[in-house]
Design a protein around this motif. Sequence first.
Motif, PDB file in Angstrom:
ATOM      1  N   VAL A 255       0.382  -1.181   0.110  1.00  0.00           N
ATOM      2  CA  VAL A 255       0.021   0.112  -0.167  1.00  0.00           C
ATOM      3  C   VAL A 255       1.025   1.329   0.208  1.00  0.00           C
ATOM      4  CG1 VAL A 255      -1.584   1.214   1.844  1.00  0.00           C
ATOM      5  CG2 VAL A 255      -2.481  -1.514   1.013  1.00  0.00           C
ATOM      6  N   PRO A 256       2.094   2.043   1.001  1.00  0.00           N
ATOM      7  CA  PRO A 256       2.645   2.458   0.601  1.00  0.00           C
ATOM      8  C   PRO A 256       3.274   2.963  -0.361  1.00  0.00           C
ATOM      9  CG  PRO A 256       3.227   0.649   2.550  1.00  0.00           C
ATOM     10  CD  PRO A 256       2.040   0.647   1.595  1.00  0.00           C
ATOM     11  N   LEU A 257       3.997   2.150  -1.500  1.00  0.00           N
ATOM     12  CA  LEU A 257       4.174   1.698  -2.566  1.00  0.00           C
ATOM     13  C   LEU A 257       3.745   2.067  -4.020  1.00  0.00           C
ATOM     14  CD1 LEU A 257       7.093   1.153  -4.790  1.00  0.00           C
ATOM     15  CD2 LEU A 257       6.044  -1.343  -5.034  1.00  0.00           C
ATOM     16  N   ALA A 258       2.146   1.486  -3.653  1.00  0.00           N
ATOM     17  CA  ALA A 258       1.139   2.409  -4.317  1.00  0.00           C
ATOM     18  C   ALA A 258       0.612   3.870  -4.119  1.00  0.00           C
ATOM     19  CB  ALA A 258      -0.079   1.071  -4.409  1.00  0.00           C
ATOM     20  N   SER A 259       0.831   4.206  -3.205  1.00  0.00           N
ATOM     21  CA  SER A 259       0.640   5.619  -2.824  1.00  0.00           C
ATOM     22  C   SER A 259       1.858   6.059  -3.352  1.00  0.00           C
ATOM     23  CB  SER A 259       0.548   5.443  -1.346  1.00  0.00           C
ATOM     24  OG  SER A 259      -0.226   5.403  -1.034  1.00  0.00           O
ATOM     25  N   ARG A 260       2.920   6.314  -3.098  1.00  0.00           N
ATOM     26  CA  ARG A 260       3.732   6.651  -3.801  1.00  0.00           C
ATOM     27  C   ARG A 260       3.952   6.682  -5.337  1.00  0.00           C
ATOM     28  NH1 ARG A 260       7.299   3.495  -0.460  1.00  0.00           N
ATOM     29  NH2 ARG A 260       8.420   2.520  -1.548  1.00  0.00           N
ATOM     30  N   PRO A 432      -3.332  -4.315  -3.373  1.00  0.00           N
ATOM     31  CA  PRO A 432      -4.399  -3.266  -2.329  1.00  0.00           C
ATOM     32  C   PRO A 432      -5.834  -3.948  -3.343  1.00  0.00           C
ATOM     33  CG  PRO A 432      -2.521  -1.578  -2.782  1.00  0.00           C
ATOM     34  CD  PRO A 432      -1.963  -2.957  -3.946  1.00  0.00           C
ATOM     35  N   TYR A 433      -6.330  -3.556  -4.173  1.00  0.00           N
ATOM     36  CA  TYR A 433      -7.595  -3.294  -4.355  1.00  0.00           C
ATOM     37  C   TYR A 433      -7.587  -4.464  -4.149  1.00  0.00           C
ATOM     38  CZ  TYR A 433     -11.322  -4.077  -7.285  1.00  0.00           C
ATOM     39  OH  TYR A 433     -12.849  -4.537  -8.108  1.00  0.00           O
ATOM     40  N   GLY A 434      -7.429  -6.229  -4.788  1.00  0.00           N
ATOM     41  CA  GLY A 434      -6.785  -7.306  -4.843  1.00  0.00           C
ATOM     42  C   GLY A 434      -7.399  -7.914  -2.802  1.00  0.00           C
ATOM     43  N   GLN A 560      10.335  -4.736  -2.275  1.00  0.00           N
ATOM     44  CA  GLN A 560      11.769  -3.285  -2.267  1.00  0.00           C
ATOM     45  C   GLN A 560      12.412  -4.051  -4.126  1.00  0.00           C
ATOM     46  OE1 GLN A 560      12.998  -1.837   0.366  1.00  0.00           O
ATOM     47  NE2 GLN A 560      14.007  -0.806  -1.844  1.00  0.00           N
ATOM     48  N   GLU A 561      12.652  -4.771  -4.598  1.00  0.00           N
ATOM     49  CA  GLU A 561      12.438  -4.971  -5.911  1.00  0.00           C
ATOM     50  C   GLU A 561      11.882  -4.304  -6.352  1.00  0.00           C
ATOM     51  OE1 GLU A 561      15.363  -6.304  -7.168  1.00  0.00           O
ATOM     52  OE2 GLU A 561      15.999  -7.520  -5.499  1.00  0.00           O
ATOM     53  N   ILE A 562      10.477  -4.317  -6.595  1.00  0.00           N
ATOM     54  CA  ILE A 562       9.957  -3.689  -7.610  1.00  0.00           C
ATOM     55  C   ILE A 562      10.398  -2.000  -7.542  1.00  0.00           C
ATOM     56  CG2 ILE A 562       7.870  -2.974  -9.073  1.00  0.00           C
ATOM     57  CD1 ILE A 562       8.731  -6.013  -8.626  1.00  0.00           C
ATOM     58  N   SER A 563      10.446  -1.568  -5.975  1.00  0.00           N
ATOM     59  CA  SER A 563       9.792  -0.413  -5.707  1.00  0.00           C
ATOM     60  C   SER A 563      11.232   0.414  -7.019  1.00  0.00           C
ATOM     61  CB  SER A 563      10.196  -0.037  -4.497  1.00  0.00           C
ATOM     62  OG  SER A 563      10.181   1.837  -4.095  1.00  0.00           O
ATOM     63  N   ASN A 564      12.518  -0.129  -6.380  1.00  0.00           N
ATOM     64  CA  ASN A 564      14.165   0.178  -6.797  1.00  0.00           C
ATOM     65  C   ASN A 564      13.822   0.197  -8.138  1.00  0.00           C
ATOM     66  OD1 ASN A 564      14.877  -0.273  -4.112  1.00  0.00           O
ATOM     67  ND2 ASN A 564      15.883  -2.106  -4.507  1.00  0.00           N
TER      68      ASN A 564
END
Length: 574
Positions: A255-260, A432-434, A560-564
Amino acid sequence: MMKETIDTEVMKFEEFEYKRPDMVQLSSDFERLFAAFSQAGSFEQQQEIFHEINEIRVLFASMYNICHIRHTIDTRDAFYEAENDFFNQELPNFQAFNTELNNKLLASPYRDAFERQWGEQLFRIAELNRRTFAPEVLADLQEENRLSSEYVLIKAGAQIDFQGEKFNLSALLPHELSADRATRQSASEAKWSFFAGHAGEVESIFDQLVKTRHGIAQKLGYPNFTSLGYDRLTRSDYTAEQVVGFREEIAKHIVPLASRLYERQQKRLNLDKLYYYDEEFRFASGNPKPQGPPSWIVQQAQHMYREMSEETDEFFTLMQEAHLMDLENKDGKATGGYCTYIEQYRTPYIFSNFNGTSGDVDVLTHECGHAFQVFSSRDIGLSDYKWPTYEACEIHSMSMEFFAWPWMNLFFGPQADKYKFMHLSNAIYFLPYGSAIDEFQHIVYANPEMSPAERNQVWSNLEKKYLPQRNYGDNAFLKNGGYWQRQGHVFTTPFYYIDYVLAQICAFQYWKWDQQDHASAWESYVRLCKAGGSKSFLELVDLAGINSPFQKGCVEAVAQEISNWLESIDDSRF
């Protein structure tokens, strides 16, 4: 008796014979074979009879799938609407025969030999399926099928007035993605006006479904529908409590990653506020689109699958030559996309609603993942093993979307990099939706006496937890918790949704693996596809050599991998 499977070297789908199953003859055949199975004096005799029983199951399931495909291609076709009604009535009777087969297998004195031949999964399936049926729930199951079909027909029949024309739900989507904000707002409002106008019907259908399913569960000895729902989905190696923990990992790390990502999107679009009708519009320059019509997209896919591997070339050639895809949106067609398998003809079938958006490529590669899996496991020798459980199925589909990345230039030309950024971002947005859809169902079935308004309030509360960016402006229907009513799985296949979230965490691992070592990643993927449903979900994950989504730290590491990767991309250039 008809032959179990038919050679389709030159036969096309429109030539596939449909014949309504004769339930009287089918019942007589089952009773005769069940008696012979019980009287068999050796494993070899029982095995032979087991295969004869399986031939009858193949024929019934094949007729059902041909009917389902032709009905969903045109829900206005009176013949297949009547046949669909027939199956709504008779599927529970067929389930009764399957339950009796499971009872016979579980009581077999040759169970050890069957396990040596087919593995433990056959008996896990038998035990779980046995729990989910008893004769006293047959009428309730028929009612459940009828109600689910009602919901499908409401969406399929949508005729939405917009800019002086009428659109179905699939055809309206490109306007919801318009670069002109006023257009996408009015298109979104038109769509949600349709749902608001049918909310009374939809909420009534769902209320009846919840109460019917709760009643079935109680008659079968379950405290509520949740445990029955898990058993129906043949979830043998994880529990609802583990899913709760998994959802909390999504809330904590995704959720925090999606928010960013939503913040980056708002900045790219230069908006003071991101409203619900802005969320799917990712770039000020417009979302990437395929560079040609549906027939052209299929040509590019043929090129891609020819280069991807010998296996995929053979698979996709069959799909084209036998006309095993119906991809274009048209009036009267059911919404969404799916893949099914017609076992008598040994062929997968892909159904979709192309509408000129990037979703056309998403859905084609996704459903090709399903189709390639069942194509790869079609010689496994046992109907129960052609498909794995749903969450394992979705690994095949979601991973295929990523294995297709090197060929995205074929579909999107100079927008290929933009597509990859959006595709990976969309996968994060979905999690998050799922999870919210899954938690919604857990709450609803734990509290079956809730009113429709109370269920809508549950959804509103879950949006605050999982979708904190969501801003509905002055749309009263959505502000009052109506968004979930668009999600067909909730009506037709309860609890089948967290499967996508679990599988996405697995597919992300293939995404990374493929970038590092394509040969070994692809070898693992093909091995997984060939295994079909011969193992449970977590056993298949282990066979593939990837980490379980339930493993401590797995979701965090993937996030973390996806965020990077996403942070390394200068999205302002799109």
